[in-house]
Design a protein around this motif. Structure first.
Motif, PDB file in Angstrom:
ATOM      1  N   GLN A   9       0.807  -1.220   0.000  1.00 34.72           N
ATOM      2  CA  GLN A   9       0.000   0.000   0.000  1.00 34.72           C
ATOM      3  C   GLN A   9       0.838   1.268   0.000  1.00 34.72           C
ATOM      4  OE1 GLN A   9       0.561  -2.026   2.552  1.00 34.72           O
ATOM      5  NE2 GLN A   9      -0.089  -1.186   4.530  1.00 34.72           N
ATOM      6  N   ASP A  10       2.167   1.122   0.136  1.00 36.00           N
ATOM      7  CA  ASP A  10       3.024   2.298   0.236  1.00 36.00           C
ATOM      8  C   ASP A  10       4.116   2.374  -0.833  1.00 36.00           C
ATOM      9  OD1 ASP A  10       1.917   3.424   2.705  1.00 36.00           O
ATOM     10  OD2 ASP A  10       2.743   1.639   3.667  1.00 36.00           O
ATOM     11  N   VAL A  11       4.708   1.229  -1.199  1.00 37.21           N
ATOM     12  CA  VAL A  11       5.871   1.231  -2.081  1.00 37.21           C
ATOM     13  C   VAL A  11       5.739   0.146  -3.141  1.00 37.21           C
ATOM     14  CG1 VAL A  11       7.311   2.015  -0.150  1.00 37.21           C
ATOM     15  CG2 VAL A  11       7.322  -0.404  -0.807  1.00 37.21           C
ATOM     16  N   ALA A  12       6.513   0.295  -4.213  1.00 34.91           N
ATOM     17  CA  ALA A  12       6.620  -0.712  -5.272  1.00 34.91           C
ATOM     18  C   ALA A  12       8.091  -0.979  -5.533  1.00 34.91           C
ATOM     19  CB  ALA A  12       5.931  -0.225  -6.548  1.00 34.91           C
ATOM     20  N   TRP A  13       8.382  -2.177  -6.024  1.00 32.17           N
ATOM     21  CA  TRP A  13       9.771  -2.522  -6.292  1.00 32.17           C
ATOM     22  C   TRP A  13       9.863  -3.526  -7.438  1.00 32.17           C
ATOM     23  CZ3 TRP A  13       6.828  -4.268  -2.321  1.00 32.17           C
ATOM     24  CH2 TRP A  13       6.688  -5.658  -2.183  1.00 32.17           C
ATOM     25  N   GLY A  14      11.043  -3.571  -8.060  1.00 26.29           N
ATOM     26  CA  GLY A  14      11.307  -4.523  -9.129  1.00 26.29           C
ATOM     27  C   GLY A  14      12.750  -4.980  -9.075  1.00 26.29           C
ATOM     28  N   PHE A  15      13.051  -6.070  -9.786  1.00 26.58           N
ATOM     29  CA  PHE A  15      14.379  -6.672  -9.799  1.00 26.58           C
ATOM     30  C   PHE A  15      14.876  -6.839 -11.232  1.00 26.58           C
ATOM     31  CE2 PHE A  15      12.822  -8.611  -5.739  1.00 26.58           C
ATOM     32  CZ  PHE A  15      13.884  -8.284  -4.918  1.00 26.58           C
ATOM     33  N   THR A  16      16.166  -6.664 -11.418  1.00 31.41           N
ATOM     34  CA  THR A  16      16.862  -7.172 -12.596  1.00 31.41           C
ATOM     35  C   THR A  16      18.189  -7.774 -12.139  1.00 31.41           C
ATOM     36  OG1 THR A  16      18.056  -5.104 -13.096  1.00 31.41           O
ATOM     37  CG2 THR A  16      15.886  -5.395 -14.114  1.00 31.41           C
ATOM     38  N   ASP A  17      18.749  -8.639 -12.971  1.00 33.33           N
ATOM     39  CA  ASP A  17      20.003  -9.289 -12.597  1.00 33.33           C
ATOM     40  C   ASP A  17      21.158  -8.306 -12.731  1.00 33.33           C
ATOM     41  OD1 ASP A  17      21.689 -11.414 -11.835  1.00 33.33           O
ATOM     42  OD2 ASP A  17      22.187 -11.801 -13.928  1.00 33.33           O
ATOM     43  N   LEU A  18      22.012  -8.280 -11.716  1.00 31.08           N
ATOM     44  CA  LEU A  18      23.159  -7.380 -11.723  1.00 31.08           C
ATOM     45  C   LEU A  18      24.362  -7.982 -12.446  1.00 31.08           C
ATOM     46  CD1 LEU A  18      24.219  -5.108  -8.819  1.00 31.08           C
ATOM     47  CD2 LEU A  18      25.954  -6.474  -9.932  1.00 31.08           C
ATOM     48  N   GLY A  19      24.467  -9.324 -12.488  1.00 32.04           N
ATOM     49  CA  GLY A  19      25.631  -9.951 -13.121  1.00 32.04           C
ATOM     50  C   GLY A  19      26.881  -9.849 -12.278  1.00 32.04           C
ATOM     51  N   VAL A  20      26.721  -9.866 -10.961  1.00 33.12           N
ATOM     52  CA  VAL A  20      27.833  -9.687 -10.036  1.00 33.12           C
ATOM     53  C   VAL A  20      28.816 -10.854 -10.136  1.00 33.12           C
ATOM     54  CG1 VAL A  20      26.654 -10.879  -8.157  1.00 33.12           C
ATOM     55  CG2 VAL A  20      28.368  -9.149  -7.614  1.00 33.12           C
ATOM     56  N   ALA A  21      30.068 -10.546  -9.854  1.00 25.74           N
ATOM     57  CA  ALA A  21      31.094 -11.594  -9.759  1.00 25.74           C
ATOM     58  C   ALA A  21      30.975 -12.232  -8.377  1.00 25.74           C
ATOM     59  CB  ALA A  21      32.479 -10.997  -9.966  1.00 25.74           C
ATOM     60  N   ASP A  22      29.985 -13.107  -8.238  1.00 24.83           N
ATOM     61  CA  ASP A  22      29.682 -13.681  -6.927  1.00 24.83           C
ATOM     62  C   ASP A  22      30.203 -15.098  -6.779  1.00 24.83           C
ATOM     63  OD1 ASP A  22      27.971 -14.965  -8.650  1.00 24.83           O
ATOM     64  OD2 ASP A  22      26.150 -14.580  -7.505  1.00 24.83           O
ATOM     65  N   SER A  23      31.024 -15.549  -7.722  1.00 21.18           N
ATOM     66  CA  SER A  23      31.592 -16.894  -7.618  1.00 21.18           C
ATOM     67  C   SER A  23      32.988 -16.912  -8.217  1.00 21.18           C
ATOM     68  CB  SER A  23      30.698 -17.915  -8.329  1.00 21.18           C
ATOM     69  OG  SER A  23      30.579 -17.627  -9.709  1.00 21.18           O
ATOM     70  N   ASP A  24      33.792 -17.845  -7.739  1.00 20.84           N
ATOM     71  CA  ASP A  24      35.129 -18.065  -8.283  1.00 20.84           C
ATOM     72  C   ASP A  24      35.378 -19.559  -8.401  1.00 20.84           C
ATOM     73  OD1 ASP A  24      36.286 -15.499  -8.710  1.00 20.84           O
ATOM     74  OD2 ASP A  24      36.603 -15.260  -6.557  1.00 20.84           O
ATOM     75  N   LEU A  25      36.024 -19.953  -9.490  1.00 15.11           N
ATOM     76  CA  LEU A  25      36.522 -21.314  -9.632  1.00 15.11           C
ATOM     77  C   LEU A  25      37.943 -21.362  -9.077  1.00 15.11           C
ATOM     78  CD1 LEU A  25      35.340 -22.438 -13.183  1.00 15.11           C
ATOM     79  CD2 LEU A  25      34.627 -23.394 -10.985  1.00 15.11           C
ATOM     80  N   PHE A  26      38.139 -22.124  -8.031  1.00 15.59           N
ATOM     81  CA  PHE A  26      39.462 -22.321  -7.454  1.00 15.59           C
ATOM     82  C   PHE A  26      39.988 -23.682  -7.914  1.00 15.59           C
ATOM     83  CE2 PHE A  26      37.998 -19.026  -4.618  1.00 15.59           C
ATOM     84  CZ  PHE A  26      39.158 -18.345  -4.241  1.00 15.59           C
ATOM     85  N   VAL A  27      41.098 -23.679  -8.605  1.00 14.63           N
ATOM     86  CA  VAL A  27      41.740 -24.931  -9.000  1.00 14.63           C
ATOM     87  C   VAL A  27      42.604 -25.401  -7.835  1.00 14.63           C
ATOM     88  CG1 VAL A  27      43.302 -26.057 -10.606  1.00 14.63           C
ATOM     89  CG2 VAL A  27      41.681 -24.332 -11.431  1.00 14.63           C
ATOM     90  N   GLU A  28      42.329 -26.608  -7.353  1.00 10.59           N
ATOM     91  CA  GLU A  28      43.020 -27.140  -6.185  1.00 10.59           C
ATOM     92  C   GLU A  28      43.997 -28.238  -6.594  1.00 10.59           C
ATOM     93  OE1 GLU A  28      42.337 -25.368  -3.749  1.00 10.59           O
ATOM     94  OE2 GLU A  28      40.251 -25.347  -3.104  1.00 10.59           O
ATOM     95  N   LYS A  29      45.119 -28.304  -5.887  1.00  9.46           N
ATOM     96  CA  LYS A  29      46.030 -29.440  -5.996  1.00  9.46           C
ATOM     97  C   LYS A  29      45.612 -30.473  -4.958  1.00  9.46           C
ATOM     98  CE  LYS A  29      50.235 -26.980  -7.502  1.00  9.46           C
ATOM     99  NZ  LYS A  29      51.640 -26.622  -7.110  1.00  9.46           N
ATOM    100  N   VAL A  30      45.208 -31.636  -5.423  1.00  8.23           N
ATOM    101  CA  VAL A  30      44.716 -32.660  -4.506  1.00  8.23           C
ATOM    102  C   VAL A  30      45.558 -33.919  -4.632  1.00  8.23           C
ATOM    103  CG1 VAL A  30      42.359 -31.762  -4.602  1.00  8.23           C
ATOM    104  CG2 VAL A  30      43.041 -33.566  -6.172  1.00  8.23           C
ATOM    105  N   SER A  31      45.726 -34.572  -3.518  1.00  8.63           N
ATOM    106  CA  SER A  31      46.446 -35.846  -3.494  1.00  8.63           C
ATOM    107  C   SER A  31      45.779 -36.723  -2.451  1.00  8.63           C
ATOM    108  CB  SER A  31      47.923 -35.628  -3.138  1.00  8.63           C
ATOM    109  OG  SER A  31      48.617 -36.856  -3.122  1.00  8.63           O
ATOM    110  N   GLY A  32      45.118 -37.777  -2.944  1.00  6.47           N
ATOM    111  CA  GLY A  32      44.408 -38.651  -2.026  1.00  6.47           C
ATOM    112  C   GLY A  32      43.310 -37.899  -1.310  1.00  6.47           C
ATOM    113  N   ASP A  33      43.364 -37.888   0.014  1.00  6.46           N
ATOM    114  CA  ASP A  33      42.313 -37.232   0.787  1.00  6.46           C
ATOM    115  C   ASP A  33      42.773 -35.881   1.323  1.00  6.46           C
ATOM    116  OD1 ASP A  33      44.164 -38.050   2.630  1.00  6.46           O
ATOM    117  OD2 ASP A  33      42.764 -39.225   3.865  1.00  6.46           O
ATOM    118  N   GLN A  34      43.803 -35.291   0.673  1.00  2.00           N
ATOM    119  CA  GLN A  34      44.309 -33.992   1.113  1.00  2.00           C
ATOM    120  C   GLN A  34      44.427 -33.037  -0.069  1.00  2.00           C
ATOM    121  OE1 GLN A  34      47.995 -35.221   3.122  1.00  2.00           O
ATOM    122  NE2 GLN A  34      46.996 -34.739   5.078  1.00  2.00           N
TER     123      GLN A  34
END
Length: 842
Positions: free
Chosen positions: A339-364
């Motif tokens: 009854q007081d306000v209106a709002w809308g959304f669009t995608d911002l395209g933020v850099a909200d994720s990173d791919l981290f390449v890990e060195k793995v050996s067995g369970d470490q």
């Protein structure tokens, strides 16, 4: 006699089908006793079947919302919660095991369950009431009475019965929507692979930066306006050479993303939205107007559900007067107005994720160059209809789940040094996903706070709690204010700019926190009297924090701004709607002059002549648009796709034809001898020669597909929208597909056009994302607002409201949006009273 038997059998089958299809239609009028209600609830529906719910306390309001949503959309709700929880194979069998493996690895549902404990008591109560309403409906409906799909599902999963709805079922869908809008992961993988495989410099031309000189920026937030902040949020990135052996796990990580497309539709790059808000100084009423049309993959029924939630007396026990769009299975209203306000959304395209390449050996795994850390492992069991349970091992590091594992089997994951690339010392590589949506947060609180916002400060308070997905939020209120706010969690990194995968073993690229809310971009009552968000840059290059390096393009935002500023008079709701239908192709405005400078002869010349004098508009009946888009498709294949294929690159690196590719080709037009102007499949070299070949091939293609004279070609004959039920509408028996699906329909518009009916040249001309709904809110009188859904209110194919809004949507038309009780009563077609069980009224 045989003919008679066949006719009788056919009649019996037809009768069975008719009864089954109509059995699920809910009661829309009369009275129903509903367990758990405190008092009487009224549900008023208009001719479009959109419910307006009236209750005397908040518990009853949301319990009734759960009941009503289950009436209309329970099949959709059930499938969605199985997607988010990684349990699709329980419904659809072995074919969905891989989808479940991905969802379980990402852990959407696990995070949602963690978030429940973070929510306010009020939010917890609303979610519980909503769940109770759904479950009350389930207690008296099953099989064909619940939805037409369930009897068919019985052949795949005999004995399947929907379980009770829970609050986590609602919350987890926010994770799926965040995944839908995530583009940074795909951009990182593509940039990494392209840089490794293409000659030096050529890959860089495929990632042109934001054109700040020609495209608008949403806010003026900068070094001087970000709450007095000085300096940058992170240091310059140290050298981070990524070993070539890691390329495979990066590709595996992105193939996981691609594997979800068949279930969720197109995600990430290309998915966007329009929204703009205009101050009273530019409107006929002197009060703001707010528009929003989110661009998402088309589905039947629509992803959106229209609803109004009204307290009969507004007070502490029942503070809601709100109307708009929510997701099926979600309480409250996600986008709309109170009854007081209106709002809308669009995608911002933020850099909200990173791919981290890990060195793995067995369970470490290696961390900070020398430390060995244990990999966290959890085991999940996936139940499979018609098959044996499948065991999944999910491994995680400090940076998140090892998503490259999901494309391998469990025994491979357990193997020593798992990963096809080998690091020094015999270790392997794996790719971990660090993503804001996997950090538990109380976003569900924010949605209810939005529904209750009264002014700019309370609106911003809600935005502060809205963690993921990070969006652009536009605002207007009845006092005449308009505003913009970036909500959510935007990571602060020690180093790096999120454009490429980074080494996890150094610790140099770890996240250190999030940008403080009071330093996120925000603007109230800008001097120009309007705010436009269309996935364009939010801030200029002097803003002190990294939000993203990969803004969407500014073609739509520039066009919308132009149409607002050049309007012949002040704007009303109808003028706002006309802007949504603008089909001006800025790509054509850039490319056509170059095409017309290339001489053609013979039959191809007649097609080229279509472009002379064209206004670059793309309605469905346009012949120039049909030809131009065919040329565009041929050009992208000749210049880019053929070369990327020859380099052995995966299809996710091929051009999707969106605004980024408009910009790439526009830049290349200024250099006729650029190496990209070389078709490896035909041996054609040079800009004009390639343009000529693209035009000739487009002419040949359209003569084969559309025949006749070029002047008879129509864009809508190529560019069609088919609405499909995303489950049995794609895989079910042919008669069921006919029943559940709708279309194809000819449509206009196109990718990165205001009328954004997107398509991908790698797949043809069919529409793959659309304005999934449209709304215009009139702050002078909410009853003068307008809205439209892509399909209809109902998820039942026998309902008159299954696709009744589609024809209006196709024409760019909208429906009246009643809000006041008088307007709702005037539009009423059905009245349903929900009553407490006898003797249980409070």
């Amino acid at each position: 006699m045989l003919t008679c038997l066949v006719l009788v059998a056919a009649a019996s089958l037809a009768g069975y089908v008719y009864v089954t299809v109509h059995a699920s239609l809910p009661e829309l009028s009369g009275q129903i006793n509903v367990s758990g209600l405190h008092g009487r609830v009224s549900v008023v529906r208009d001719s479009s079947g959109v419910p307006q719910i009236y209750a005397s306390d908040a518990h009853d309001l949301f319990l009734a919302e759960g009941y009503v949503e289950a009436q209309d959309r329970f099949w959709q709700m059930d499938v969605q919660r199985h997607i988010s929880s990684g349990r699709l194979a329980e419904m659809f069998g072995p074919a969905e095991v891989q989808t479940d493996r991905i969802a379980r690895t990402l852990g959407w549902y696990r995070v949602a369950q963690q978030e429940l404990g973070m929510l306010s008591p009020q939010t917890t109560g609303y979610l519980s009431a909503f769940s109770a309403g759904v479950n009350t409906y389930l207690s008296s409906h099953s099989g064909a009475d619940l939805s037409v799909e369930y009897p068919v599902l019985g052949f795949v999963a005999p004995g399947y019965h929907p379980g009770e709805w829970t609050p986590a079922d609602s919350v987890s869908w926010l994770k799926v929507m965040a995944w839908d809008l995530n583009s940074s992961m795909g951009d990182q993988a593509a940039r990494s692979v392209l840089s490794a495989q293409l000659p030096k410099g050529m890959a860089a031309e495929l990632f042109a930066g934001y054109d700040y000189q020609n495209w608008p920026v949403i806010t003026k937030a900068s070094d001087s306006t970000a709450a007095g902040s000085k300096g940058t949020s992170q240091a310059a990135a140290p050298p981070s050479p990524m070993p070539s052996a890691a390329d495979t796990v990066i590709a595996q990580a992105d193939s996981m993303r691609q594997a979800l497309v068949s279930v969720l539709g197109q995600t990430g790059t290309g998915i966007g939205s329009n929204s703009w808000v205009v101050a009273g100084s530019r409107t006929t009423t002197g009060k703001p107007l707010l528009e929003n049309d989110p661009h998402l993959s088309p589905e039947l029924p629509s992803v959106w559900y229209q609803i109004g939630l009204h307290c009969t007396t507004t007070g502490a026990d029942c503070p809601f007067q709100v109307s708009g769009f929510t997701f099926a299975g979600m309480p409250g209203v996600v986008i709309g107005h109170n009854q007081d306000v209106a709002w809308g959304f669009t995608d911002l395209g933020v850099a909200d994720s990173d791919l981290f390449v890990e060195k793995v050996s067995g369970d470490q795994y290696e961390y900070r160059g020398h430390e060995e850390e244990p990999i966290t492992v959890r085991q999940e069991v996936i139940d499979v209809a018609g098959g044996k349970p499948q065991t999944l091992l999910v491994r995680s590091t400090i940076h998140g789940p090892l998503i490259s594992d999901v494309m391998k089997m469990a025994k491979q994951v357990l193997a020593l040094g798992a990963g096809p690339g080998k690091a020094p010392g015999g270790a392997g590589y794996a790719a971990a996903l660090r993503w804001t949506a996997l950090d538990p947060a109380a976003t569900m609180d924010a949605l209810f706070e939005l529904d209750l916002a009264k002014d700019w400060p309370t609106f911003r308070n809600a935005a502060e709690h809205f963690a993921s997905p990070v969006q652009n939020m536009v605002y207007a209120d009845r006092q005449g204010n308009i505003g913009y706010q970036t909500p959510g969690r935007v990571p602060v990194r020690k180093a790096g700019d999120s454009t490429t995968p980074v080494p996890g073993w150094t610790g140099a690229y770890d996240w250190t926190g999030y940008i403080p809310f009071d330093r996120l971009p925000s603007e109230l009552n800008p001097s120009q009297g309007f705010i436009v968000t269309a996935n364009n840059a939010v801030v200029g290059p002097d803003y002190p924090y990294l939000i993203t390096k990969d803004w969407g393009t500014g073609y739509r935002a520039a066009r919308i701004s132009q149409l607002i500023q050049q309007a012949p008079g002040k704007l009303d709701a109808a003028a706002m709607e006309r802007i949504t239908q603008d089909a001006y192709n800025a790509n054509a405005a850039s490319l056509v002059p170059a095409l017309l400078r290339v001489p053609l002869t013979g039959e191809a010349r007649a097609a080229q002549d279509l472009l002379r004098g064209w206004d670059y508009q793309q309605p469905a009946d346009s012949a120039p648009a049909a030809y131009f888009n065919a040329v565009w498709r041929q050009l992208l294949n000749l210049v880019f796709t053929d070369r990327l294929k020859q380099a052995g690159l995966d299809p996710y690196t091929y051009p999707d034809g969106g605004g980024r590719w408009f910009q790439i080709v526009a830049n290349l037009l200024t250099n006729p001898d650029d190496p990209w102007w070389s078709s490896v499949s035909t041996g054609t070299h040079g800009r004009d020669a390639v343009l000529r070949l693209a035009m000739v091939r487009a002419d040949t293609e359209l003569h084969k597909r559309l025949g006749g004279k070029p002047s008879d070609w129509r864009w809508g004959d190529l560019h069609t929208l088919t609405l499909q039920n995303p489950t049995l509408g794609t895989e079910g028996p042919a008669p069921l597909q006919w029943l559940l699906n709708s279309g194809p329909y000819p449509v206009g518009g196109g990718t990165d056009i205001v009328d954004a009916n997107g398509w991908n040249p790698q797949q043809g001309y069919s529409v793959i994302w659309v304005p999934s709904m449209r709304m215009v809110v009139d702050l002078s009188n909410f009853d003068d607002s307008r809205w439209i859904n892509l399909t209809g209110a109902s998820g039942h194919p026998a309902s008159d409201n299954y696709t009744d809004q589609t024809k209006l949507w196709l024409k760019g038309q909208t429906l009246a949006w009643p809000f006041s009780r008088d307007a709702v009563d005037r539009s009423a077609q059905h009245r349903l009273t929900l009553l407490p069980e006898q003797g249980k009224t409070s």
